[in-house]
Write a protein that holds these residues in place. Structure first.
Motif, PDB file in Angstrom:
ATOM      1  N   GLN A   1      77.724 -72.757 140.581  1.00  0.00           N
ATOM      2  CA  GLN A   1      77.949 -71.529 141.425  1.00  0.00           C
ATOM      3  C   GLN A   1      77.109 -70.970 142.449  1.00  0.00           C
ATOM      4  N   ASP A   2      75.864 -71.256 142.382  1.00  0.00           N
ATOM      5  CA  ASP A   2      74.908 -70.708 143.280  1.00  0.00           C
ATOM      6  C   ASP A   2      73.457 -71.383 143.274  1.00  0.00           C
TER       7      ASP A   2
ATOM      8  N   LEU B   1      74.777 -64.617 139.445  1.00  0.00           N
ATOM      9  CA  LEU B   1      76.178 -64.445 139.929  1.00  0.00           C
ATOM     10  C   LEU B   1      76.735 -62.986 139.847  1.00  0.00           C
TER      11      LEU B   1
END
Ligand SMILES: Nc1ncnc2c1ncn2[C@@H]1O[C@H](COP(=O)(O)OP(=O)(O)OP(=O)(O)O)[C@@H](O)[C@H]1O
Ligand SMILES: [Mg+2]
Lengths: 345, 515
Positions: A51-52, A310
């Motif tokens: 995601q990151d 997130l």
């Protein structure tokens, strides 16, 4: 006794002795208990990492490490207490008191960091012994005894500090080294945590002291009749916990630049117990290991860090931690085949 | 218990068909067929770990079989929980009874079915009266009172509570797992009277025991298990001890135990107790000499276990002295005792001796860890060698020394306790019921081991309720009753009758023998 040997040979052999030997070795090494934690950690890292990508940057990994160092220390100490079959709820208050005292002693000795640290450690040892004495000689249940000292130590810290942050250690090189320095590229905070955890791990797993702690937690009657001085072990374990809590308190002082009676340490006791339980410690004693606790500490640290990265509402972090704990314990209990009757142990 | 005794004798109350059960790495039962008829006592025999308790736990719904089925009075049944088995009339009396410590005997007996009045109020009066009546009916009134707290009961009394509990409600099949291992002779008589009564009432009875004598006294048929398989069934009238032993062990047991050590020759007293008085025992004096085996016996409740626990400093002493190897010692805790060289293997293995969740290795090395360590680090290699040696010597049946002790069968757990003390090599070894739950073959081995220890000069004190054991092993026997020593016999002039006479000295004179 050749007949005996025959009978042993004919008794059931462990499953598949050759195949999967290396797997077995590997399992033995991490411990079966820890496999599910490792899997959970792997999944979490994968999800957050995809995601990151910031997650995998060295700076972020250091952030996670320094963030878990303080509560990790307390969790490691708590592991030993729980294996012994007891509990120490007062570790957070002990850390707060030690934090205040380290800063005040530092100020009183006009800036001698070594004396400040020594005073805090000595105090931690005393606090731990107080817990031990109340439990052993006062015959007070450990939960109640440390619930009482949780309040009392916090009160003392507030009294001596008047409830305010104490001293200013932020300019002292020793404290700066503790909070922001590094050795071989790894932050000092992480070193302190890793070294303390390694020492406790060796003590618990490889020495007779550790083995006796498991024995006491597993069956104190058996331990007593085998010649183990249980009272001495209780005193010793609480004293050690006090010492480690003081170390955590010193790190709090270093990080915030002053002695914090409450704000840096409140709630750490519950985090410590959470990590120990997640790591596979059984509250009835006799079961648990430092390795599991460290994995749990990492898991919780990664979870918090990832959710922050997130941008998830921080309130959800608590929900996630709680859910994780319950799920982990349910999995452990199902695997151990515990009968579904009555209060679980 | 209302089935008329006129029921056709051949009616199979319970059939076990092709039952199999595996545990990780261990085949506990393999394709076992057994049936038991109403009004019959079927004995189940086999070595430690043969699978007897596992079979009973399947009957009670505690374990689920991997394959096979149970047929109760012609109907296939599946017991998913002990409660279901209980409802169907199947009762198991376990090797290790579970008693609630903080409530009375009466409440323990009727746990789950307490008499009530007006809603949920407990009717204590009715409860006690009912339990008292039960106790009298079954002949246990002398040894058990309804209002004693569970936590204060001796092993034998706990066993009796477990039996009474099983007899509540309708009973069709009742299985006893080594019920006599903690009972003394005359309690065994009372139990047998009870079993015969149940049998005559048409209950089907399964009886597990390692004691040959009992099998021939009480059973109609015997089924023998070995390594999880049924090796055969015999009518008791048509078999012999030797045949049964052969079936169990799979070979001839080369000559049972013969005493070889000669304790009488030495006279260095290793443990001397002088006028010892505690809460439970009064004015006790005795010596255990180097190289001798002293037997200590008496009825359950005579204070034998309490006596030795006081000797090792685990219970407070009111007055009297203890000398070890001639030196007066003040033992404030078992730790002091271990240090001066006294080891006590207690009677209650689960409560007082074993760390069930730890491995065989951890349990055996517990009392010698500091000797095995250098700079406090336990030397694993040495530890493993030592543990392996004793595991082999005692023939502990376990897939490896890394197995958790709770997974071993009852008898093998007992051997682990013995191994711990053998590894320690104390000067004085106190063994409280050392062969409780141990099979014939292993018993013989433990006897020769005790014999060897004595020959090496260790002073051994053996507490046992099993008279043949005491008679075979001990150089001298002291008998206790109500916390006092009532007599001492030498090996040569001891007989079962004399021991019993001393053990029940006052009953014989004042109350007559309880039967
Ligand atoms: N829960 C368990 N997990 C793993 N193995 C088990 C478990 N219970 C029993 N076993 C194994 O199954 C085998 C049979 O055990 P069981 O208790 O039925 O023996 P037993 O005939 O009752 O012996 P004893 O006379 O010693 O009581 C043994 O090898 C034991 O180690
Ligand atoms: Mg058994």
């Amino acid at each position: 006794m050749s007949q005996t040997a025959d009978r042993i040979a004919s008794s059931p052999a462990p499953d598949s002795p050759t195949r999967g030997l290396s797997l077995r070795r590997a399992l033995d090494f991490v411990g079966v208990q820890n496999v599910s934690l490792l899997i959970a950690l792997g999944i979490l890292v994968t999800i957050i990492g995809t995601q990151d990508p910031v997650f995998f940057q060295t700076a972020n990994i250091k952030t996670i490490g320094t963030a878990v160092a303080i509560s990790g220390l307390l969790a490691v100490a708590q592991t030993v207490v729980i294996v012994l079959g007891a509990l120490d709820i007062s570790v957070g208050s002990q850390a707060g008191l030690a934090s205040v005292v380290s800063a005040m002693a530092f100020t009183a000795t006009s800036g001698n960091a070594a004396l400040g640290i020594a005073a805090a450690l000595a105090l931690g040892l005393c606090c731990g012994l107080v817990n031990g004495v109340v439990i052993v000689f006062g015959r007070v249940n450990p939960v109640i005894a440390t619930l009482a000292t949780l309040a009392a130590f916090k009160g003392v810290a507030q009294l001596v500090s008047n409830g305010r942050a104490q001293g200013y250690t932020g300019a002292d090189p020793v404290f700066i080294f503790l909070s922001r320095g590094s050795i071989a590229g790894i932050p000092t905070l992480i070193w302190v945590f890793v070294l303390a955890a390694a020492a406790v791990h060796v003590m618990l797993k490889y020495t007779d002291l550790g083995r006796n702690i498991y024995a006491i937690g597993g069956n104190d009657n058996a331990a007593r009749l085998s010649g183990i001085n249980i009272n001495r072990y209780i005193l010793g374990v609480y004293a050690m916990t006090g010492l480690i809590a003081a170390l955590a308190g010193i790190l709090i002082t270093a990080r915030t630049g002053s002695g914090q009676p409450v704000s840096g340490s409140e709630g750490l006791e519950l985090e410590a117990i959470t990590a120990a339980a997640l790591g596979g410690c059984a509250l009835k004693g006799g079961k648990g290991a430092v390795s599991g606790t460290i994995l749990a500490v990492l898991l919780l640290g990664v979870l918090t860090n990832g959710m922050t990265l997130l941008g998830i509402n921080p309130f959800w972090q608590n929900v996630a931690k709680g859910t994780l704990l319950v799920v982990a314990v349910v999995i452990q209990q199902v695997r151990s085949g515990e009968r579904r009757v009555g209060l679980p142990t | 218990m209302t089935t008329p005794a006129t029921a056709p004798p051949a009616a199979e109350a319970l059939c076990v068909e092709a039952l199999s059960k595996r545990f990780a790495g261990v085949r506990a039962l393999h394709d076992v067929h057994i049936d038991v008829r109403a009004g019959e006592v079927l004995a189940l025999m086999g070595e430690n770990g043969a699978g007897k308790s596992t079979l009973l736990k399947i009957l009670s719904g505690d374990y689920q079989p991997d394959s096979g089925r149970l047929v109760l009075e012609g109907e296939p049944v599946v017991f998913r929980t002990p409660a279901e088995a209980h409802r169907a009339g199947v009762r198991i009396i376990y090797q290790e009874p579970e008693i609630v410590p903080h409530v009375s005997v009466a409440e323990n007996v009727y746990i789950g079915a307490l008499p009530r009045r007006r809603g949920r109020l407990l009717d204590r009066g009715a409860l006690h009266a009912r339990v008292q009546a039960d106790l009298e009916r079954y002949g246990f009134a002398q040894v058990l009172r309804p209002d004693t707290l569970g936590g204060r009961l001796s092993a034998a009394q706990r066993q009796l509570v477990e039996i009474l509990r099983a007899l509540t409600g309708n009973v069709r099949v009742i299985a006893f797992d080594e019920p006599t291992s903690s009972l003394s002779e005359h309690e065994v008589d009372a139990l047998f009277a009870l079993i015969r009564r149940l049998r005559d009432d048409g209950v089907a009875i399964i009886y597990v025991s390692h004691r040959m004598k009992e099998i021939f006294r009480i059973a109609d048929r015997v089924a023998v298990l070995r390594d999880g398989r049924l090796v055969g069934q015999r009518a008791v009238a048509e078999t012999s001890e030797d045949e049964l032993v052969r079936m169990m062990v799979g070979r001839d047991l080369s000559a049972m135990f013969r005493r070889r050590h000669t304790g009488a020759a030495r006279d260095r007293s290793m443990l001397s107790v002088r006028s010892l008085t505690t809460d439970d025992v009064t004015d006790i004096s005795f010596d255990v000499r180097a190289g001798e085996v002293l037997g200590l016996t008496g009825l359950v409740g005579a204070g034998r276990s309490e006596l030795v626990r006081a000797v090792v400093g685990d219970l407070p002493i009111r007055s009297g002295r203890v000398l070890v190897d001639g030196e007066p010692v003040r033992l404030r805790s078992p730790r002091d005792a271990v240090r001066v060289g006294i080891g006590l293997a207690p009677e209650e293995r689960k409560a007082d001796a074993l760390i069930l969740e730890r491995t065989v290795r951890d349990n055996v090395s517990l009392a010698v860890l500091s000797r095995l360590s250098r700079f406090r680090i336990v030397r694993r290699g040495r530890e493993r060698d030592l543990v392996n040696r004793y595991v082999r010597q005692l023939d502990v049946r376990t897939p490896s020394v890394e197995q958790e002790v709770r997974r071993l069968s009852g008898g093998n757990q007992q051997k682990v306790v013995l191994a711990r003390w053998l590894a320690r090599r104390p000067k004085v070894l106190i063994l409280d019921e050392p062969t409780r739950g141990i099979d014939v073959g292993a018993k013989a081995e433990i006897y020769s081991l005790i014999d060897e220890l004595a020959a090496e000069g260790i002073a051994v004190l053996v507490i046992s309720s099993e008279l043949p054991e005491i008679l075979g092993l001990a150089d001298r026997i002291i008998v206790m009753q109500h916390g006092r020593i009532t007599g001492e016999l030498t090996h040569d002039d001891a007989t079962e009758e004399r021991i019993l006479a001393l053990a029940m000295a006052d009953q014989l004179t004042s109350e007559g023998v309880i039967r």
